[in-house]
Design a protein around this motif. Structure first.
Motif, PDB file in Angstrom:
ATOM      1  N   ILE B  70      18.134  49.743  67.300  1.00 51.03           N
ATOM      2  CA  ILE B  70      18.186  51.034  66.512  1.00 51.03           C
ATOM      3  C   ILE B  70      17.713  51.889  67.654  1.00 51.03           C
ATOM      4  N   PHE B  71      16.638  51.827  68.162  1.00 47.91           N
ATOM      5  CA  PHE B  71      15.942  52.716  69.006  1.00 47.91           C
ATOM      6  C   PHE B  71      16.617  52.646  70.255  1.00 47.91           C
ATOM      7  N   LEU B  72      17.258  51.628  70.847  1.00 47.00           N
ATOM      8  CA  LEU B  72      17.901  51.643  72.235  1.00 47.00           C
ATOM      9  C   LEU B  72      19.313  52.597  71.907  1.00 47.00           C
ATOM     10  N   VAL B  73      19.936  52.499  70.893  1.00 48.47           N
ATOM     11  CA  VAL B  73      21.206  53.068  70.473  1.00 48.47           C
ATOM     12  C   VAL B  73      20.695  54.738  70.492  1.00 48.47           C
ATOM     13  N   THR B 172      13.625  54.939  60.297  1.00 48.54           N
ATOM     14  CA  THR B 172      12.715  54.669  61.741  1.00 48.54           C
ATOM     15  C   THR B 172      13.272  55.749  62.636  1.00 48.54           C
ATOM     16  N   ILE B 173      14.470  56.221  62.532  1.00 46.87           N
ATOM     17  CA  ILE B 173      15.061  57.373  63.424  1.00 46.87           C
ATOM     18  C   ILE B 173      14.980  58.687  62.574  1.00 46.87           C
ATOM     19  N   ASP B 177      16.431  57.939  54.066  1.00 38.89           N
ATOM     20  CA  ASP B 177      17.115  56.857  53.059  1.00 38.89           C
ATOM     21  C   ASP B 177      16.018  56.404  51.832  1.00 38.89           C
ATOM     22  N   MET B 178      16.307  55.343  51.268  1.00 38.27           N
ATOM     23  CA  MET B 178      15.540  54.945  50.100  1.00 38.27           C
ATOM     24  C   MET B 178      14.073  54.640  50.449  1.00 38.27           C
ATOM     25  N   VAL B 179      13.847  53.867  51.924  1.00 32.51           N
ATOM     26  CA  VAL B 179      12.619  53.786  52.379  1.00 32.51           C
ATOM     27  C   VAL B 179      11.917  55.073  52.628  1.00 32.51           C
ATOM     28  N   ALA B 180      12.564  55.936  53.320  1.00 36.53           N
ATOM     29  CA  ALA B 180      11.587  57.202  53.613  1.00 36.53           C
ATOM     30  C   ALA B 180      11.332  57.872  52.436  1.00 36.53           C
ATOM     31  N   LYS B 181      12.366  57.769  51.547  1.00 37.68           N
ATOM     32  CA  LYS B 181      12.049  58.501  50.340  1.00 37.68           C
ATOM     33  C   LYS B 181      10.656  57.841  49.543  1.00 37.68           C
TER      34      LYS B 181
END
Lengths: 246, 232
Positions: B70-73, B172-173, B177-181
């Motif tokens: 994800i970070f690479l992209v 993470t970027i 989403d639900m995790v961030a929430k």
């Protein structure tokens, strides 16, 4: 109609076909016999381009030339003008009997669906399986599957049909129904090239027998000539060994 | 009792952003399957070079941890497009980067699953197709693929569930989403009710995974029925 000259094929160091000549005329029923390992199946597979022959000439319809130099178009044309019946039936498992027969009509011949269906039903009727049209291959016996295989080949109206040991994978009691279908095709004038170990059957329906040993044609001629008056010692031996059991 | 109430309450707060998770998963599922299919064709094809390239791609992708992908992209793709194609994609919605990363990640297992399913199909049918005059594409599309799909289904479901879980890294970027929430809820409560919050998040993921398993089981069954249906 079909003329093969000097067909050769090797696998690694082993030369399986050492220069085979074969002439097929319209209406011929030719049976290729010989001991295991003679190259009979290999011969059929190379003639029909299922495998690519190392060398050898073919004359068929308006195709003329060396196997090693066939163009894509010619290969396609050749394949569309011949039928093939496999030892292991090789039916399409995700399709019903009817769909198996329709498949080539729809894709290769680009026939409209209704017309393909009519043709396919006719072919199934010829092999006596009309009432099994909606069965999947897993629901059919070996003999029935092979008859669907034959229907699939004849539906395309090929110029010549090749049978590669069509009864070898069958239980003994199922062999008869397949031979019966082939017999009726022969009587209707279908041009056929057959590899089989059913000697009596070969003698009965063939107008020409080709006897092969170790990649060469040892003897060929009418069924009567080969079975009753074999010229080569090797043929006599083979016939004595195989016919004694009857 | 209080805990159930809390979890129910958190569920209601998390569910509205479930569409982010679903969008990411479904997009990566579709695109990754498509790329996986192309990879499979390369891998079972006759070109040695192509096979090598595909094998290399698959082993690299498989060896890349999801978060690094994800970070690479996210950081690498804008650099590539700006320098080689003169296209500025820095303003793109961040969700696109996650979708691309997960598509790449998903394509590798899909290629492997499809390849082994393909190899399990009896090749005699291929020869039969050739002999009725079909071309390679028709044989693949009409004969091999439908059968291989059924073989591939169970493994496909596993890969899909993995994809769903990898999607939980979307935050993470900086995509909410639900995790961030969940994180926001926990920090709003000054670190309190953390397990209830993440518990409700886990419940949602469990439900989604179960649903995927169920759908696959049902479609397997439907196919079995079709095959065994007797209609004389």
């Amino acid at each position: 109609m079909l003329k093969i000259r000097g067909l050769k094929k090797s696998y690694a160091e082993n030369e399986i076909l050492k220069g085979i000549d074969l002439d097929v005329k319209k209406g011929d029923v030719i049976t290729i016999i010989g001991p295991s390992g003679a190259g009979k199946t290999t011969l059929l597979r190379n003639i029909t381009t299922l495998e690519s022959a190392d060398s050898g000439k073919i004359e068929f319809e308006n195709i003329q030339g060396d196997y090693s130099a066939l163009t894509r178009q010619e290969t396609k044309k050749l394949r569309q003008s011949i039928g093939f019946v496999f030892q292991n039936y090789n039916l399409f498992n995700n399709k019903t009997a009817l769909q198996n027969v329709m498949e080539g009509l729809l894709t290769a011949k680009r026939m409209p669906k209704q017309e393909a269906r009519t043709e396919a039903l006719k072919a199934l009727e010829r092999v006596g399986l009309l009432e099994y049209k909606d069965q999947y291959p897993v629901q059919l016996s070996g003999g029935q599957q092979q008859r669907v295989g034959i229907a699939r080949a004849i539906a395309l109206k090929p110029k010549v049909i090749f049978f590669d040991e069509p009864t070898s994978a069958l239980d003994p009691e199922l062999v008869g129904e397949v031979l019966q279908v082939m017999r009726s095709l022969a009587h209707e004038g279908t041009t056929m090239v057959i590899v089989t170990h059913q000697m009596r059957f070969a003698q009965e329906i063939s107008n020409k027998i080709v006897f092969m040993v170790a990649g060469r044609v040892v003897e060929s001629g009418t069924a009567q000539a080969v079975f009753e008056n074999p010229r080569a010692e090797r043929t006599r031996q083979f016939l004595a060994e195989t016919l004694v059991q009857y | 009792m209080r805990n159930f109430e809390l979890i129910g309450n958190f569920l209601l707060q998390l569910l509205p952003v479930i569409n982010i998770t679903l969008t990411v998963s479904v997009s990566a599922l579709v695109l990754g399957s498509f790329i996986g299919l192309i990879l499979t064709l390369g891998k079972i094809g006759s070109s040695r070079i192509l096979r090598g390239i595909v094998a290399g791609y698959i082993s690299i992708v498989r060896a890349t941890p999801p978060i690094i992908m994800i970070f690479l992209v996210y950081y690498g793709l804008p650099f590539i497009t700006a320098n080689f194609f003169k296209i500025n994609i820095e303003g793109w919605n961040r969700i696109y980067f996650v979708i691309i990363a997960l598509t790449l990640l998903f394509s590798a297992p899909v290629a492997e699953i499809m390849r082994s399913a393909y190899l399990s199909i009896d090749k005699g049918q291929y020869e039969a197709g050739i002999m009725v005059g079909m071309n390679k594409f028709q044989i693949f599309y009409r004969i091999i693929l439908p059968q291989a799909t059924v073989v591939a289904l169970p493994n496909y479901a596993t890969a899909l569930i993995n994809l769903l879980k990898e999607g939980s890294l979307t935050f993470t970027i900086g995509v909410v989403d639900m995790v961030a929430k969940s994180q926001m809820i926990v920090s709003n409560n000054s670190g309190g009710y953390a397990w209830q919050t993440y518990g409700s998040l886990a419940l949602i993921y469990w439900a989604l995974s179960l649903a995927i398993g169920r759908v696959v089981a049902l479609s397997e069954k439907a196919y079995q029925k079709k095959r065994q249906s007797i209609s004389i």
